[in-house]
Design a protein around this motif. Structure first.
Motif, PDB file in Angstrom:
ATOM      1  N   UNK A   1       0.495   5.623 -18.464  1.00 18.89           N
ATOM      2  CA  UNK A   1       1.502   3.917 -19.017  1.00 18.89           C
ATOM      3  C   UNK A   1       1.162   3.786 -20.490  1.00 18.89           C
ATOM      4  N   UNK A   2      -0.191   3.710 -20.385  1.00 19.38           N
ATOM      5  CA  UNK A   2      -1.220   3.899 -21.628  1.00 19.38           C
ATOM      6  C   UNK A   2      -0.339   4.912 -22.712  1.00 19.38           C
TER       7      UNK A   2
ATOM      8  N   UNK B   1       2.666   6.021 -22.552  1.00 24.88           N
ATOM      9  CA  UNK B   1       4.344   5.279 -22.527  1.00 24.88           C
ATOM     10  C   UNK B   1       3.981   4.070 -24.426  1.00 24.88           C
ATOM     11  N   UNK B   2       3.314   2.874 -23.641  1.00 20.15           N
ATOM     12  CA  UNK B   2       2.772   2.209 -24.513  1.00 20.15           C
ATOM     13  C   UNK B   2       3.203   2.606 -26.145  1.00 20.15           C
ATOM     14  N   UNK B   3       1.467   3.466 -26.324  1.00 17.68           N
ATOM     15  CA  UNK B   3       1.852   4.221 -27.277  1.00 17.68           C
ATOM     16  C   UNK B   3       2.338   5.042 -28.536  1.00 17.68           C
ATOM     17  N   UNK B   4       3.596   5.120 -27.180  1.00 18.45           N
ATOM     18  CA  UNK B   4       4.510   6.025 -28.073  1.00 18.45           C
ATOM     19  C   UNK B   4       5.587   5.294 -28.471  1.00 18.45           C
ATOM     20  N   UNK B   5       5.841   4.826 -27.083  1.00 15.92           N
ATOM     21  CA  UNK B   5       7.157   2.927 -27.463  1.00 15.92           C
ATOM     22  C   UNK B   5       6.932   2.693 -28.576  1.00 15.92           C
ATOM     23  N   UNK B   6       5.494   1.790 -28.981  1.00 18.52           N
ATOM     24  CA  UNK B   6       5.028   1.176 -29.645  1.00 18.52           C
ATOM     25  C   UNK B   6       4.892   1.378 -30.725  1.00 18.52           C
ATOM     26  N   UNK B   7       4.518   2.197 -31.059  1.00 17.64           N
ATOM     27  CA  UNK B   7       4.490   2.988 -32.669  1.00 17.64           C
ATOM     28  C   UNK B   7       6.236   3.095 -32.802  1.00 17.64           C
TER      29      UNK B   7
ATOM     30  N   UNK C   1      11.401   3.015 -19.148  1.00 18.99           N
ATOM     31  CA  UNK C   1      11.601   1.522 -19.129  1.00 18.99           C
ATOM     32  C   UNK C   1       9.600   1.119 -18.682  1.00 18.99           C
ATOM     33  N   UNK C   2       9.668  -0.135 -18.830  1.00 19.63           N
ATOM     34  CA  UNK C   2       7.816  -0.445 -18.768  1.00 19.63           C
ATOM     35  C   UNK C   2       7.356  -0.797 -17.325  1.00 19.63           C
TER      36      UNK C   2
ATOM     37  N   UNK D   1       4.613   3.532 -10.029  1.00 18.69           N
ATOM     38  CA  UNK D   1       4.427   4.969  -9.381  1.00 18.69           C
ATOM     39  C   UNK D   1       3.465   5.119 -11.346  1.00 18.69           C
ATOM     40  N   UNK D   2       3.686   5.112 -12.027  1.00 19.98           N
ATOM     41  CA  UNK D   2       3.122   5.883 -13.080  1.00 19.98           C
ATOM     42  C   UNK D   2       1.325   5.204 -13.236  1.00 19.98           C
ATOM     43  N   UNK D   3       1.088   6.454 -13.042  1.00 18.99           N
ATOM     44  CA  UNK D   3      -0.654   6.256 -12.901  1.00 18.99           C
ATOM     45  C   UNK D   3      -1.097   5.559 -14.631  1.00 18.99           C
ATOM     46  N   UNK D   4      -2.017   5.082 -14.914  1.00 20.22           N
ATOM     47  CA  UNK D   4      -2.447   4.031 -15.616  1.00 20.22           C
ATOM     48  C   UNK D   4      -2.563   4.899 -16.868  1.00 20.22           C
TER      49      UNK D   4
END
Ligand code: GTP
Ligand code: MG
Length: 214
Positions: free
Chosen positions: A89-90, A92-98, A78-79, A83-86
């Motif tokens: 989160x970044x 996560x954004x990278x791997x999911x968006x790729x 989930x996005x 509690x996720x550190x910045x």
């Protein structure tokens, strides 16, 4: 569509480590705790196939579930998990968006939105990003059993207005509950319609064997 088999075939941290496959994939994305893993279990009709929890951030990897050996459900982390550190989160954004942008056999992204809430900016921004990237997406309003029907309808109406205001055009909008199984049939039928048509063997006409009959 009848579910004959459902099995976890693997998980990945990023696009590179995803299992290789040519089968059509349908991914479930949304804020932490919105009900992605629960809906996958409901669709597959297998309790505990995808791990669920009332604590947000349960799904940390990209999980693949093969259905009827024909297509795949993809459970994504989930996005917006506070509690996720910045940094995390970044990442996560990278791997999911790729994954969403480059996975060749990804047929549709289901963006899950909580029907208990008014449209949230984070969800609209995510859907906007999907459209910008030309990733085909549909919306699923989740947990409809948790509020009165008039509230669900009110939130849906507000969402439709917001989508129109931002020029966002989902392929479909579904209303689902993993508790009551609302929407399960509609969603499975829609997915079935997206699968390559299997050529049905034409039944040969039965030949009347009248010459054999006395
Ligand atoms: N009443 C009700 N509860 C639901 C429904 N769907 C999910 N839940 C509950 O909501 C919580 C979160 O569900 P998950 O399926 O783990 O949510 P998720 O989106 O996969 O969460 P993350 O993996 O943390 O991103 C759990 O306690 C579920 O039992 C639903 O349709 N109705
Ligand atoms: Mg999950």
């Amino acid at each position: 569509m009848k579910i004959q088999s459902a099995r976890h075939i693997g998980c990945a941290t990023d696009l590179e480590s995803c299992p290789q496959s040519n089968l059509p994939e349908f991914a479930f994305v949304g804020r932490s705790n919105v009900g992605k893993s629960s809906l996958i279990n409901t669709l597959a009709d297998v309790k505990g196939l995808a791990k669920i929890s009332s604590t947000p951030g349960k799904t940390k990897l990209i999980h693949f579930f093969r259905i009827n050996d024909l297509w795949t459900l993809v459970d994504l982390p989930g996005y917006g998990f506070a509690k996720l550190s910045k940094e995390k989160q970044a990442e996560f954004n990278r791997s999911v968006s790729q994954f969403l942008n480059e996975r060749m056999n990804l047929k549709q992204v289901f963006a899950l939105i909580d029907s208990q809430l008014e449209p949230l900016q984070t969800d609209l921004a995510f859907v906007d990003w999907l459209q910008e990237c030309k990733i085909p997406f549909s919306i699923i309003l989740t947990k409809t059993d948790r509020s009165a029907e008039y509230k669900v309808a009110n939130h849906e109406e507000k969402l439709l207005r917001a989508l129109q205001d931002y020029g966002l055009r989902p392929t479909e909008i579904f209303k689902c509950s993993s508790k009551t199984k609302r929407g399960r049939g509609a969603l499975l039928n829609w997915i079935e319609g997206q699968l390559p048509k299997v050529q049905k063997k034409k039944k040969g006409k039965a030949i009347k064997l009248s010459w054999m009959q006395k």
